[in-house]
Design a protein around this motif. Structure first.
Motif, PDB file in Angstrom:
ATOM      1  N   GLU A   1       5.609  36.780  27.269  1.00  0.00           N
ATOM      2  CA  GLU A   1       6.389  37.319  28.391  1.00  0.00           C
ATOM      3  C   GLU A   1       7.316  38.440  27.921  1.00  0.00           C
ATOM      4  N   ARG A   2       8.005  38.212  26.818  1.00  0.00           N
ATOM      5  CA  ARG A   2       8.900  39.247  26.271  1.00  0.00           C
ATOM      6  C   ARG A   2       8.112  40.491  25.864  1.00  0.00           C
ATOM      7  N   GLY A   3       6.963  40.284  25.220  1.00  0.00           N
ATOM      8  CA  GLY A   3       6.120  41.414  24.826  1.00  0.00           C
ATOM      9  C   GLY A   3       5.626  42.191  26.025  1.00  0.00           C
ATOM     10  N   GLY A   4       5.269  41.484  27.079  1.00  0.00           N
ATOM     11  CA  GLY A   4       4.821  42.138  28.306  1.00  0.00           C
ATOM     12  C   GLY A   4       5.918  42.964  28.946  1.00  0.00           C
ATOM     13  N   ARG A   5       7.115  42.417  28.963  1.00  0.00           N
ATOM     14  CA  ARG A   5       8.257  43.158  29.528  1.00  0.00           C
ATOM     15  C   ARG A   5       8.562  44.420  28.703  1.00  0.00           C
ATOM     16  N   ARG A   6       8.489  44.288  27.383  1.00  0.00           N
ATOM     17  CA  ARG A   6       8.712  45.466  26.528  1.00  0.00           C
ATOM     18  C   ARG A   6       7.652  46.534  26.782  1.00  0.00           C
ATOM     19  N   ALA A   7       6.410  46.113  26.892  1.00  0.00           N
ATOM     20  CA  ALA A   7       5.322  47.061  27.145  1.00  0.00           C
ATOM     21  C   ALA A   7       5.507  47.744  28.495  1.00  0.00           C
ATOM     22  N   GLU A   8       5.909  46.994  29.503  1.00  0.00           N
ATOM     23  CA  GLU A   8       6.136  47.586  30.825  1.00  0.00           C
ATOM     24  C   GLU A   8       7.295  48.579  30.788  1.00  0.00           C
ATOM     25  N   ALA A   9       8.357  48.256  30.042  1.00  0.00           N
ATOM     26  CA  ALA A   9       9.484  49.185  29.920  1.00  0.00           C
ATOM     27  C   ALA A   9       9.044  50.463  29.213  1.00  0.00           C
ATOM     28  N   LEU A  10       8.246  50.335  28.151  1.00  0.00           N
ATOM     29  CA  LEU A  10       7.741  51.507  27.438  1.00  0.00           C
ATOM     30  C   LEU A  10       6.835  52.349  28.344  1.00  0.00           C
ATOM     31  N   ALA A  11       5.971  51.681  29.096  1.00  0.00           N
ATOM     32  CA  ALA A  11       5.083  52.400  30.017  1.00  0.00           C
ATOM     33  C   ALA A  11       5.893  53.128  31.091  1.00  0.00           C
ATOM     34  N   ALA A  12       6.951  52.498  31.587  1.00  0.00           N
ATOM     35  CA  ALA A  12       7.797  53.145  32.604  1.00  0.00           C
ATOM     36  C   ALA A  12       8.463  54.390  32.027  1.00  0.00           C
ATOM     37  N   TRP A  13       8.969  54.295  30.806  1.00  0.00           N
ATOM     38  CA  TRP A  13       9.572  55.470  30.177  1.00  0.00           C
ATOM     39  C   TRP A  13       8.543  56.562  29.942  1.00  0.00           C
ATOM     40  N   TRP A  14       7.346  56.181  29.538  1.00  0.00           N
ATOM     41  CA  TRP A  14       6.279  57.160  29.326  1.00  0.00           C
ATOM     42  C   TRP A  14       5.997  57.920  30.629  1.00  0.00           C
ATOM     43  N   LEU A  15       5.898  57.175  31.716  1.00  0.00           N
ATOM     44  CA  LEU A  15       5.648  57.823  33.005  1.00  0.00           C
ATOM     45  C   LEU A  15       6.817  58.732  33.399  1.00  0.00           C
ATOM     46  N   ARG A  16       8.024  58.272  33.180  1.00  0.00           N
ATOM     47  CA  ARG A  16       9.195  59.114  33.498  1.00  0.00           C
ATOM     48  C   ARG A  16       9.156  60.421  32.715  1.00  0.00           C
ATOM     49  N   LEU A  17       8.760  60.350  31.447  1.00  0.00           N
ATOM     50  CA  LEU A  17       8.645  61.570  30.641  1.00  0.00           C
ATOM     51  C   LEU A  17       7.602  62.524  31.222  1.00  0.00           C
ATOM     52  N   LYS A  18       6.626  61.978  31.933  1.00  0.00           N
ATOM     53  CA  LYS A  18       5.578  62.775  32.568  1.00  0.00           C
ATOM     54  C   LYS A  18       5.940  63.124  34.010  1.00  0.00           C
ATOM     55  N   LEU A  19       7.231  62.960  34.345  1.00  0.00           N
ATOM     56  CA  LEU A  19       7.812  63.327  35.645  1.00  0.00           C
ATOM     57  C   LEU A  19       7.392  62.421  36.809  1.00  0.00           C
ATOM     58  N   TRP A  20       7.056  61.182  36.502  1.00  0.00           N
ATOM     59  CA  TRP A  20       6.806  60.189  37.535  1.00  0.00           C
ATOM     60  C   TRP A  20       8.123  59.509  37.874  1.00  0.00           C
ATOM     61  N   THR A  21       8.229  59.039  39.098  1.00  0.00           N
ATOM     62  CA  THR A  21       9.350  58.217  39.531  1.00  0.00           C
ATOM     63  C   THR A  21       8.854  56.785  39.639  1.00  0.00           C
ATOM     64  N   ILE A  22       9.569  55.860  39.027  1.00  0.00           N
ATOM     65  CA  ILE A  22       9.202  54.444  39.101  1.00  0.00           C
ATOM     66  C   ILE A  22       9.833  53.877  40.377  1.00  0.00           C
ATOM     67  N   LEU A  23       8.997  53.406  41.281  1.00  0.00           N
ATOM     68  CA  LEU A  23       9.475  52.850  42.550  1.00  0.00           C
ATOM     69  C   LEU A  23       9.724  51.353  42.464  1.00  0.00           C
ATOM     70  N   ALA A  24       8.942  50.666  41.672  1.00  0.00           N
ATOM     71  CA  ALA A  24       9.086  49.214  41.561  1.00  0.00           C
ATOM     72  C   ALA A  24       8.455  48.732  40.265  1.00  0.00           C
ATOM     73  N   ARG A  25       8.962  47.578  39.792  1.00  0.00           N
ATOM     74  CA  ARG A  25       8.424  46.941  38.588  1.00  0.00           C
ATOM     75  C   ARG A  25       8.171  45.475  38.882  1.00  0.00           C
ATOM     76  N   ARG A  26       7.071  44.967  38.326  1.00  0.00           N
ATOM     77  CA  ARG A  26       6.735  43.538  38.418  1.00  0.00           C
ATOM     78  C   ARG A  26       6.797  43.025  39.851  1.00  0.00           C
ATOM     79  N   VAL A  27       5.980  43.592  40.695  1.00  0.00           N
ATOM     80  CA  VAL A  27       5.960  43.188  42.097  1.00  0.00           C
ATOM     81  C   VAL A  27       4.848  42.159  42.287  1.00  0.00           C
ATOM     82  N   ARG A  28       5.237  40.998  42.802  1.00  0.00           N
ATOM     83  CA  ARG A  28       4.267  39.919  43.016  1.00  0.00           C
ATOM     84  C   ARG A  28       3.935  39.785  44.489  1.00  0.00           C
TER      85      ARG A  28
END
Length: 116
Positions: free
Chosen positions: A7-34
């Motif tokens: 779970e911790r590894g997954g959260r870290r990976a999602e945070a890294l992916a979100a930052w990667w997208l932000r660097l590519k000028l994406w806006t993160i609208l939501a995280r971990r939506v069930r």
């Protein structure tokens, strides 16, 4: 690996992916939506593209290539279908993307991976 470590590894990976997208000028609208139909790791927008993003962290590139199968993609697609009305605007291009996180490498972003 314990469930908590995964779970911790997954959260870290999602945070890294979100930052990667932000660097590519994406806006993160939501995280971990069930939803009852599945989960979306990230919902991101850039211009008129709305992406439902599945994030997979694996120890090697070979493992990452095997991380997404048809069953998982169908669940992501079903969840995206349920969430699209909440985030999509008229004229948006909707797609499902994947970001693979592998130690020692830059994140790998695959666009529009679902053709269901």
């Amino acid at each position: 690996m314990s469930r908590q470590e995964a779970e911790r590894g997954g959260r870290r990976a999602e945070a890294l992916a979100a930052w990667w997208l932000r660097l590519k000028l994406w806006t993160i609208l939501a995280r971990r939506v069930r939803t009852p139909r599945g989960e979306i790791d990230l919902i991101a927008r850039r211009g008129n593209v709305l992406a439902f993003v599945e994030v997979k962290a694996r120890a090697s590139a070979a493992d990452a290539d095997l991380a997404l199968d048809e069953y998982r993609l169908r669940r992501v697609a079903a969840a995206a279908e349920a969430l699209a009305p909440l985030h999509a605007r008229a004229g948006d291009i909707l797609r499902i993307d994947a970001i693979f996180i592998v130690p020692g490498r830059l994140p790998r972003h695959l666009e529009n991976i679902w053709r269901g």
